[in-house]
Write a protein that holds these residues in place. Structure first.
Motif, PDB file in Angstrom:
ATOM      1  N   UNK A   1       0.848  -1.194   0.000  1.00 56.62           N
ATOM      2  CA  UNK A   1       0.000   0.000   0.000  1.00 56.62           C
ATOM      3  C   UNK A   1       0.883   1.243   0.000  1.00 56.62           C
ATOM      4  N   UNK A   2       1.914   1.239   0.847  1.00 57.97           N
ATOM      5  CA  UNK A   2       2.867   2.351   0.863  1.00 57.97           C
ATOM      6  C   UNK A   2       3.563   2.454  -0.488  1.00 57.97           C
ATOM      7  N   UNK A   3       3.963   1.306  -1.044  1.00 55.94           N
ATOM      8  CA  UNK A   3       4.584   1.300  -2.371  1.00 55.94           C
ATOM      9  C   UNK A   3       3.670   1.913  -3.412  1.00 55.94           C
ATOM     10  N   UNK A   4       2.376   1.574  -3.378  1.00 57.00           N
ATOM     11  CA  UNK A   4       1.433   2.078  -4.388  1.00 57.00           C
ATOM     12  C   UNK A   4       1.211   3.577  -4.258  1.00 57.00           C
ATOM     13  N   UNK A   5       1.411   4.106  -3.061  1.00 53.26           N
ATOM     14  CA  UNK A   5       1.249   5.548  -2.848  1.00 53.26           C
ATOM     15  C   UNK A   5       2.484   6.331  -3.291  1.00 53.26           C
ATOM     16  N   UNK A   6       3.647   5.742  -3.116  1.00 55.78           N
ATOM     17  CA  UNK A   6       4.891   6.457  -3.411  1.00 55.78           C
ATOM     18  C   UNK A   6       5.495   6.104  -4.762  1.00 55.78           C
ATOM     19  N   UNK A   7       5.159   4.916  -5.291  1.00 55.49           N
ATOM     20  CA  UNK A   7       5.664   4.458  -6.585  1.00 55.49           C
ATOM     21  C   UNK A   7       4.506   3.828  -7.361  1.00 55.49           C
TER      22      UNK A   7
END
Length: 273
Positions: free
Chosen positions: A145-151
């Motif tokens: 989820x963090x990955x999808x927000x930042x990358x």
């Protein structure tokens, strides 16, 4: 998001580098489509003719001559992908990175590739022909989820760990590039728990905010992770670097415990990925 695609001819794609561990770099493309909110490579836009914002265009570099490897020494390192991802989706069509690897089969220098893409596995047979090669996968979280927000347009956490596994099992030297480390959000221990068995070493780079993306990242933190705002304020406004000093000490201790060699790129002005 619609991406403007173009092709530009160039005579030489191998260039000298000032990076800490690379003497030369090869960037087969100008621009990137991952959409990373922290992308330090935005500065490359000033060298292009594109009116589109960074992330909305990508230019394939069609080299009209072969790589000039005559000046490259056995002690040198060539990094493929310092300000772009050499395995961005355009590589499926243009195969520029693939053509470069074919020319490196007799290269005396160490060759490193840094990517976020599983597409690198397509070229395992070519990688095996390069005398000294290592492939690095860039990843700073196990939270997709963090990955999808930042990358938002980059490969998933699962795909990147799987890429390391495939390369490792094929006998390719691999490394994990934990970058950029987001203060209080990137858990390097959990990352190494998942990746340690598939890597030969690990690199770490801190989140270094500057230029136009500094405000963008700080705004993102205040909206999505407000509890981390005081920490970011201390580091990026008060310029208290003790966080990175303490983190470096802890990382080295942890890597020593796991018997994993590590390289740490904190407190420097140049970037590797």
């Amino acid at each position: 998001m619609k991406i403007q695609v173009s092709v530009k001819e160039t005579k030489q794609i191998l260039t000298k580098s000032k990076l800490p561990d690379a003497n030369y770099v090869i960037n087969p493309y100008l621009g990137c489509t991952h959409g990373c909110i922290y992308c330090y490579a935005e500065f490359m836009r000033r060298f292009s003719q594109h009116a589109e914002p960074w992330g909305a265009f990508i230019e394939a570099k069609k080299c009209t001559t072969n790589l000039d490897l005559r000046r490259v020494l056995p002690t040198d390192t060539i990094l493929i992908g310092s300000v772009t991802d050499a395995y961005n989706p355009l590589e499926y069509k243009f195969c520029i990175t693939q053509s470069i690897l074919k020319q490196l089969s007799s290269c005396v220098a160490r060759v490193e590739i840094l990517t976020k893409s599983k597409l690198v596995c397509r070229d395992i047979d070519l990688l095996k022909k390069i005398p000294h090669v290592a492939v690095g996968i860039s990843l700073n979280t196990t939270d997709d989820l963090f990955r999808s927000k930042t990358e938002p347009y980059a490969a998933s956490v699962k795909d990147r760990i799987e890429t390391l596994k495939i390369l490792h099992e094929a006998g390719i030297s691999t490394y994990l590039f934990v970058a950029p480390l987001f203060p209080g959000l990137s858990d390097y221990r959990v990352l190494l728990e998942q990746a340690a068995r598939y890597i030969d070493y690990v690199c770490f780079e801190n989140l270094n905010l500057r230029g136009s993306y500094k405000a963008r990242v700080l705004s993102f933190i205040s909206q999505e992770y407000p509890e981390k705002t005081p920490l970011f304020e201390k580091i990026y406004h008060q310029r208290d670097l003790s966080y990175w000093d303490d983190l470096e000490h802890n990382i080295r201790q942890y890597c020593d415990m796991l018997h994993i060699p590590c390289r740490i790129y904190f407190h420097h002005g140049s970037f590797k990925a």
